[in-house]
Design an enzyme around this catalytic site. Sequence first.
Site, short mmCIF file in Angstrom:
data_model
loop_
_atom_site.label_atom_id
_atom_site.label_comp_id
_atom_site.label_asym_id
_atom_site.label_seq_id
_atom_site.Cartn_x
_atom_site.Cartn_y
_atom_site.Cartn_z
N LYS A 28 -49.92 88.98 15.45
CA LYS A 28 -48.53 89.44 15.52
C LYS A 28 -47.76 89.15 14.25
O LYS A 28 -46.92 89.96 13.84
CB LYS A 28 -47.82 88.83 16.72
N THR A 29 -48.03 88.01 13.59
CA THR A 29 -47.31 87.70 12.35
C THR A 29 -47.65 88.72 11.27
O THR A 29 -46.78 89.12 10.48
CB THR A 29 -47.64 86.28 11.87
N ASP A 212 -39.43 87.65 16.80
CA ASP A 212 -40.74 87.09 17.16
C ASP A 212 -40.59 86.23 18.42
O ASP A 212 -39.51 85.73 18.72
CB ASP A 212 -41.25 86.24 15.99
N GLU A 213 -41.69 86.06 19.16
CA GLU A 213 -41.70 85.24 20.37
C GLU A 213 -40.58 85.67 21.32
O GLU A 213 -39.86 84.84 21.89
CB GLU A 213 -41.57 83.75 20.02
N GLN A 243 -47.53 84.19 27.64
CA GLN A 243 -47.30 82.93 26.93
C GLN A 243 -45.85 82.46 27.08
O GLN A 243 -45.36 81.70 26.25
CB GLN A 243 -47.66 83.08 25.45
N ARG A 588 -56.26 78.55 22.50
CA ARG A 588 -56.11 77.90 21.19
C ARG A 588 -57.46 77.73 20.51
O ARG A 588 -57.53 77.45 19.33
CB ARG A 588 -55.50 76.49 21.35
#
Length: 657
Positions: A28-29, A212-213, A243, A588
């Site tokens: 996503k970044t 973002d997020e 998430q 993770r």
Amino acid sequence: MSLNPQQRAAVEHIHGPLLVLAGAGSGKTSVITHKIAHLIRSGLYGASEIAAITFTNKAAREMRERATKLLGEGTAEGLLVSTFHALGLRMLEIEHARIGLRRGFTVLGEDDARAIVKDLAPAGAKSDVIERLRALVSRAKNQGLDSAAAIAAAQTPREREAGELLGRYTERLRAFNAVDFDDLIALPLKLLDTDEEVRERWRRKLRYLLVDEYQDTNLAQYQLLRLLSGERGLFTAVGDDDQSIYAWRGANPENLEQLGRDFPALKVIKLEQNYRCPQRILRAANAVIGNNPHLHKKTLWSAMPDGDPIRIALRGSDTEEAEFIAGEIVHRQLVEKGKPSDFAILFRGNHQARSLELALRALRIPYHLSGAQSFFDRQEIKDVLAYLRLIVNPDDDAAFVRAVGTPKREVGSASLEKLAQAAGKRAQSLVRAAQALVAGTLPPRAASSLAAFVQQIDAWRQATAGTPPKALIERVIRESGLSGYWREQAKRPEEAERRRQQVEAFLEWVGGRRESTLEKLLATLMIESQDDDPGERVRLLTLHSAKGLEFRHVYLVGCEDGLLPHASSIDEGRLDEERRLFYVGMTRAKQTLTLTLCRVRSRYGREDVTEPSRFLDELPADEVQWLGRADMAQKSAEQKAQAARPHLDAIKALLGA
């Protein structure tokens, strides 16, 4: 990194509102930074007309660095990449006069905000009541409520009490020329909502928004996005409902659904290719999270091979659990030549860290425990900051009380109380009241000491114009007597040395900053979450802290009902967020994933028999490998037989056998 078709579609969609559902590890970044570059290269937007907003300073720095690398230094000049709170601070610095703030207002830390609530709370209120009131005041602000609205919405006596306190709390902040962290969102939101001129100016200034997020936004943050973007809806929101793990601090995953209602033209693009995890881990993670309800269902997949089975290690106690993990880390480092930073140990609550720390220390494994005391939370640094805040903002009463008492002067609590009464009658800050002190109000020695203190603060304030921040701070430490005070307060020589080193490190940090004035330095410091660099060490951190990170080898400990999922969530039927936490922990892992649990866990001085987490039953059986279950079953059978033997012997004796 080359973009896959879904990522490219998200980058190139620039003429309407867009929601990018970005699964864990889906890049996503990269999408956000490539989109920033695409917006600028299209010629439709200048860099200064774009704002990319995220939740942590670390994420903002990484995003800015990657965007600058794509564009080049000159092209990216003026690009705004910041947290929500940093954006709010920027708006307040520009628009402060419109909401009744004076230039140089103070951003209060949480300790100071809590101290004000304590002062306004009913006399004798216990600490848990004060914490609850502080949390309710914060929640009301994040919901965009003023005192009257909070009182009207109250459903319990405590909520009503908090609503009434909110009004007095707001008045106190205004008197101090101060704002708290919640105000950094609430005040700009109020301004945009009520002042059309300001609203249109900021819409022209920030023509395209990237968030973002997005699943972590609360109601106030979403409303800020909506008001800034307006009906045109020129924004990209990137998030993942799987998430969303911060409901306890106000995050509202329903904002994903609200986005579609408020912007009917919203386009939704899913990023489902994962670039982090082996396919086996993703199959298991998909199976677990599939038990949650979804507005937009997605299935993560990876081009990577299956990798090792997911291991579930059952041990007898939390001590054995910790020793197993520490031994594994040593073994993997020896066999695979791995680094300590390749390993992460994740847990539901910080109280689980103790046995892990002991086991790691026993094998001399370097580790870093996230959530330990921040550098800027240390007493000596807070002492310095109190002086600096008072120099910048003489109306900062919280800073005045700390500074005037550190080091001790001839101004005791009784004198301070009299001064506060005089300040209240005159509607002044404590410093202003001290400057206008009427003879006879305080004992002569207290009055003399207070006058000298105020004069010294004024002298430092006058020196700010031509003195770099570091030089001024060194002068304050020297002339205030803080150095001697810290030495006297230290119980041991090594403690005094540690404090000296902390202050030296602080001065070094200040010297490396770009802020040219003390005012700018303090404003930046108060909103930054200071980096706690783990270095080359094993990471110990909570599942909440782990979001956004990745490690070669992940150990998820305490997979037991009562821990994960947490007991309160089980009792209240709130399993969805606990399942998302479990999912976050699983995703993770870049190479191996080990889930651990024990039969008996020490809690608060007692030993409790545990039950395996219900989430383990949701894992596909062919993706996992159990370790120790057969041994523990055998041990359990032997224990039961041993426990039953005295009863059998007694029966035999009665029967004459």
